[in-house]
Each structure stands twice: as structure tokens, then as C-alpha cells.
Design an enzyme around this catalytic site. Structure first.
Site, PDB file in Angstrom:
ATOM      1  CD  GLU A 175      -2.913  -1.048   2.210  1.00 22.39           C
ATOM      2  OE1 GLU A 175      -2.740  -0.668   3.300  1.00 22.39           O
ATOM      3  OE2 GLU A 175      -3.899  -1.608   2.005  1.00 22.39           O
ATOM      4  CD  GLU A 380      -3.729  -5.986   2.350  1.00 24.32           C
ATOM      5  OE1 GLU A 380      -4.709  -5.459   2.976  1.00 24.32           O
ATOM      6  OE2 GLU A 380      -2.662  -6.007   2.415  1.00 24.32           O
TER       7      GLU A 380
HETATM    8  C1  BGP Z   1      -4.625  -3.076   4.854  1.00 23.86           C
HETATM    9  C2  BGP Z   1      -3.100  -3.516   5.198  1.00 23.86           C
HETATM   10  C3  BGP Z   1      -3.317  -4.517   5.878  1.00 23.86           C
HETATM   11  C4  BGP Z   1      -4.567  -5.001   6.866  1.00 23.86           C
HETATM   12  C5  BGP Z   1      -5.915  -4.355   6.031  1.00 23.86           C
HETATM   13  C6  BGP Z   1      -7.037  -4.471   7.066  1.00 23.86           C
HETATM   14  O1  BGP Z   1      -4.656  -1.671   4.769  1.00 23.86           O
HETATM   15  O2  BGP Z   1      -2.358  -3.674   4.222  1.00 23.86           O
HETATM   16  O3  BGP Z   1      -2.017  -4.545   6.573  1.00 23.86           O
HETATM   17  O4  BGP Z   1      -4.352  -4.834   7.948  1.00 23.86           O
HETATM   18  O5  BGP Z   1      -5.533  -3.509   5.506  1.00 23.86           O
HETATM   19  O6  BGP Z   1      -7.073  -3.264   7.716  1.00 23.86           O
HETATM   20  P1  BGP Z   1      -7.355  -3.372   9.499  1.00 23.86           P
HETATM   21  O7  BGP Z   1      -6.227  -4.479   9.898  1.00 23.86           O
HETATM   22  O8  BGP Z   1      -6.950  -2.143   9.860  1.00 23.86           O
HETATM   23  O9  BGP Z   1      -8.403  -3.827   9.476  1.00 23.86           O
END
Ligand code: BGP
Length: 482
Positions: A175, A380
């Protein structure tokens, strides 16, 4: 059949949220090891000194460091074709600027890749996922220091050489566009924070702070481009991608001012980094943005050539939600995946307030593919939810299955529309620590982990209903979504 043969179904994780073993095997501290847990209303705090009496979620996370064999066996059981993980930079270079890597750290990932091989699972490695070694954060204020480029290049080169026979799929930064936002200062750019204060900066930045931040992001662009060139030299089979926090921002109304606002937001929060990393140069709109905000990006001679040479092979992204943009100050703000926007009246939100929008995934894929015409990879996607054990002792996460089914259907439509998609790795396939809030309670997994927000639990793993559902999805290459 929408999905091509060899489509890479799987799951995704990140070392700082998953691995633990924070001071084992010669690992040095990383930036996340200094960040406390929190909730939506109590933001995560950044500590200059690690307090031995405080619980830091990354220190043990969910202990993949000791459970990796069991975890990968479960992925094998689901039929994963691909497992996305990140390498913990400070496990390989504990302080970040050593000249020789830590052998024990390298060995750990050899062991992980050997397990993957047992089950024919292809690793997809993120070289840097919010895990800058603490040493580099202190010494150079993270990526603000130009010196970090060389440290990263040395680290990436080590990985390309060391795992030449085990890994051919790579992402240079997780990201990367989070660094284009003020909240990315600590997490994404490894900059130093204010002791005991929230890791997401809440006050507006000064022009000087913004200049530092965009210089840090520029340094990541240069580092990524250099790594792409070296990675291709070391192994021409390597496919090296960028990774964007994918976001769709819709205009809230047909008011042309809302449309322009949405366009501006999409430009700087989403397209900017992709434009640099796919096209190899800064896009036209960045100039105006920098001028309006009095931002000076400190670039060096030769950088433009490096960016032009080191363009990526594919475009990977995370996708969770969408939001709206409006110039109306009265419009209702929602919460979200670090990006906040205006609430969309047509969408429902998750328990954490993220607006669920499968159709937005299809729209986003078409936009990206039309813009760049290189393969896409969804690395993701998933639903963070509070899973509660049912009376029969099991986890019946039908809400998660519904979320995933709707998104896979949308992705299938995008493929039917003509988008070239390499694969899909669901986020947090085994429950892990949330990046934004540091909670354990916000779970994404097919596999439940016994661990709570305060660090209690014995880490044992259990299969949820979604585990068996995803196994069928993979077996049928996406044809059976029931
Ligand atoms: C993205 C990241 C991840 C992950 C995901 C979910 O932004 O790359 O690392 O954590 O989001 O977000 P969160 O964990 O805040 O629910």
C-alpha cells in the site's frame, strides 16, 4: 469458466501483524514493535521507548513464527495456490543498515518456503509491509532519509539472491499510496512520531512536514524502481508488482464540484503512486497539488531515469470498501480503511464502519486495467468482524462467506468484462492483528486464533465455516460459490 487455469487463489498476511517472535532469532525491533494496541475510538499510541509493562500486539502477534508449519498445512488443506506473506526487514537486517544479513532470519523464511512447497503453494512476498527497522526510523527519520534507499536495495537484493529458487512473485511495498496521506507518516514511511501520541497524526501537517513526507515517498519510489531492475537481473523469471490501497471515491451528487472533488481525491490518494510506478514518471496533476500545498519534493539528478527504468510487471491492490466525496460540509462522514469519506446511502457498513461495496471492486478493476493495461492481482480483500463462538462450539461466519462471495462474483464479472486478473489472496486468512486499530477482535480469518485484545489466549487454531467454503471455491476454480 471465468478464471484462467493456474489462477492464484490464496490468502494474505503481513509479518508485523502475524509473525510475532519480535526479539527471537536475532531479529531487531521494527517500527510496529513500538505501537500499542487500540480501538476505533482509542487510537494506537506510538512509544519512543518500549515499555516492558505494556502490551504491544506485534511482539507475539499470532505467533506464526512458531506455528508456521500448522498454518501452512491448513492452507494446504484449503487448497491454496498462493500464500502472500511479508518478510520482516529487521529479521534480516536487525538495525537496517548492517552490511551482512542475519543468517538465522534468512533460515526462517527458507523453512517457511519449504513448507509452502510441500503443498504446492506459491509464495508471494511483500518486501516491505509497514515494517521498517526501528534503527532506520531513529537514524534517518524513516524514509525521509535518502540513505534508506541503499539499505532497502541491499535488503531486497539479499532476498532476490537468497530465495531465487523459492520465490518469483514479489511486491516492493505494501500500500505505497498510504504514504501519500498524513496518516501514513509512521506506519508506512517509518517516520518518528510524538512520544505517547497517536500513530495516525490527527493535526494538519505544515508545508515542511508535507515536504518531508512526499520526499520520503519519493525515496520509496526510487528504492522500488531500483529493486525492480535488480530483481529482473537476478532472475528474469521474477514478476515484481506494486501494491496500492485500492479505493473508489464516488461523487456524492451530480454537482460538478462533487465530481471534481472525487476526481482530485482519486488522483492523489489512489492514482498518484500507480502512475509513477507503472508509467515511470510523476503524473501532471501532482505538480499543481504540490504547488497548492507548498510542497517541495527533494529529488536528485538521475532519479527520473531510475523511475522510468524500474516500472512494475503487475498492479496489485487491496480492496475493502468505497466512499463518497462532497463539497457539502454537512455531508455525513464515515470511517474506513484509513481513508475516510462521505457515507454512501446505498451501501451497508461492516461493524467497523467500512462501507461494503462489491460492485465498486468491479468498477475499480475496470478503471485500473483501462488505465494501465497490465495484469492485476487482488492481494487483499475481506471482512473484519467480531466472530463469536456458537453454542455448538463452532464459528459460523456466514456474514464473511456472504461478503467474500459477493466480491468474488464482482471480480468474476470484471474478468468477463476483459480484465486480466492473476489471482486473489484473501486478507488475514488466519486471524491476525488489525493494522489500523491493533485489535485482535477485528478478525478476518478462515482460521480462528485463540488470542484477545489484551494478549490472552494460547494461540490454538480452529477452522471456521468459511474455511470449508473457501476450499470448495478453490477446488472449483471459483465456479462453486454456494
Ligand atoms: C490494509 C493493510 C493490511 C491490513 C488491512 C486491513 O490496509 O495492508 O495490513 O491490516 O488493511 O486493515 P485493518 O487491519 O485495519 O482492519
Amino acid at each position: 469458466m471465468a478464471f484462467k487455469e493456474g489462477f492464484l487463489w490464496g490468502g494474505a498476511t503481513a509479518a508485523n501483524q502475524f509473525e510475532g517472535g519480535w526479539n527471537e532469532g536475532g531479529k531487531g525491533p521494527g517500527v510496529p514493535d513500538h505501537i500499542r494496541g487500540g480501538t476505533v475510538s482509542a487510537p494506537r499510541l506510538w512509544d519512543k521507548e518500549i515499555d516492558p509493562n505494556v502490551y504491544y500486539p506485534s511482539h507475539q502477534a499470532v505467533d506464526f513464527y512458531h506455528f508456521y508449519k500448522e498454518d501452512i498445512a491448513l492452507y494446504g488443506e484449503m487448497g491454496f495456490k498462493c500464500f502472500r506473506l511479508s518478510i520482516n526487514w529487521s529479521r534480516i537486517y536487525p538495525n537496517g543498515d548492517e552490511l551482512e544479513p542475519n543468517k538465522e532470519g534468512l533460515e526462517f523464511y527458507h523453512n517457511v518456503f519449504a513448507e509452502c512447497k510441500k503443498y504446492n503453494i506459491e509464495p508471494l512476498v511483500t518486501i516491505s509491509h509497514y515494517e521498517l527497522p526501528w534503527g532506520l526510523s531513529v537514524k534517518y527519520n524513516g524514509w525521509v532519509g535518502r540513505e534508506v534507499i541503499d539499505c532497502y536495495v541491499r535488503y531486497a537484493t539479499t532476498l532476490f539472491n537468497e530465495y531465487k529458487d523459492e520465490v518469483t512473485l514479489w511486491l516492493t511495498f505494501n500500500e505505497i499510496n498510504i504514504g501519500a496521506q498524513a496518516f501514513g507518516r509512521i506506519m508506512s514511511l517509518g517516520m518518528q512520531g510524538d512520544d505517547g501520541k497517536p500513530m495516525f497524526k490527527l493535526e494538519p501537517e505544515t508545508a515542511e512536514e508535507m515536504s518531508d513526507r512526499f520526499t520520503a515517498l519519493h525515496n520509496q519510489f526510487v528504492a522500488s524502481a531500483k529493486a525492480v531492475v535488480i530483481g529482473h537481473e537476478i532472475n528474469p523469471e521474477n514478476k515484481i508488482g506494486l501494491m496500492i490501497a485500492g479505493s473508489m471515491t464516488y461523487p456524492y451528487t451530480p454537482n460538478p464540484l462533487d465530481i471534481k472533488d472525487a476526481q482530485d481525491r482519486m488522483n492523489m490518494s489512489n492514482w498518484f503512486c500507480g502512475d509513477v510506478q507503472v508509467r515511470g514518471h510523476y503524473p501532471y496533476y501532482a505538480k499543481r497539488y504540490f504547488k497548492d500545498h507548498n510542497v517541495t519534493v527533494r529529488m536528485e539528478e538521475g532519479d527520473a531515469e531510475i523511475l522510468a527504468k524500474g516500472t512494475v510487471d503487475f498492479y496489485s491492490f487491496s480492496y475493502y470498501m468505497s466512499s463518497c466525496a462532497s463539497v457539502d460540509p454537512e455531508a455525513l462522514k464515515g470511517s474506513g480503511n484509513m481513508f475516510t469519506g462521505i457515507v454512501n446511502p446505498y451501501l451497508k457498513a461492516s461493524d467497523w464502519g467500512w462501507q461494503i461495496d462489491p460492485e465498486g471492486l468491479r468498477i475499480y478493476m475496470k478503471e485500473v486495467y483501462g488505465r494501465y493495461e497490465i495484469p492485476l492481482f487482488i492481494v487483499e480483500n475481506g471482512l473484519g468482524a467480531n466472530d463469536v463462538r456458537s453454542e455448538d462450539g463452532k464459528f459460523h461466519d456466514d456474514y464473511r462467506i456472504n461478503y467474500l462471495r459477493d466480491h468474488i462474483k464482482a471480480m468474476e464479472q470484471a474478468v468477463e468484462d476483459g480484465v486480466d486478473l492473476m489471482g486473489y489472496t484473501m486478507w488475514g486468512c488466519t486471524d491476525l492483528v488489525s493494522a489500523s486499530t491493533g485489535e485482535m477482535k477485528k478478525r478476518y480469518g478462515f482460521v480462528y486464533v485463540d488470542r484477545d485484545n489484551d494478549g490472552n489466549g494460547d494461540f490454538h487454531r480452529e477452522r471456521k465455516d468459511s474455511f470449508f467454503w473457501y476450499k470448495k471455491v478453490i477446488e472449483s476454480n471459483g465456479a462453486d460459490l454456494d
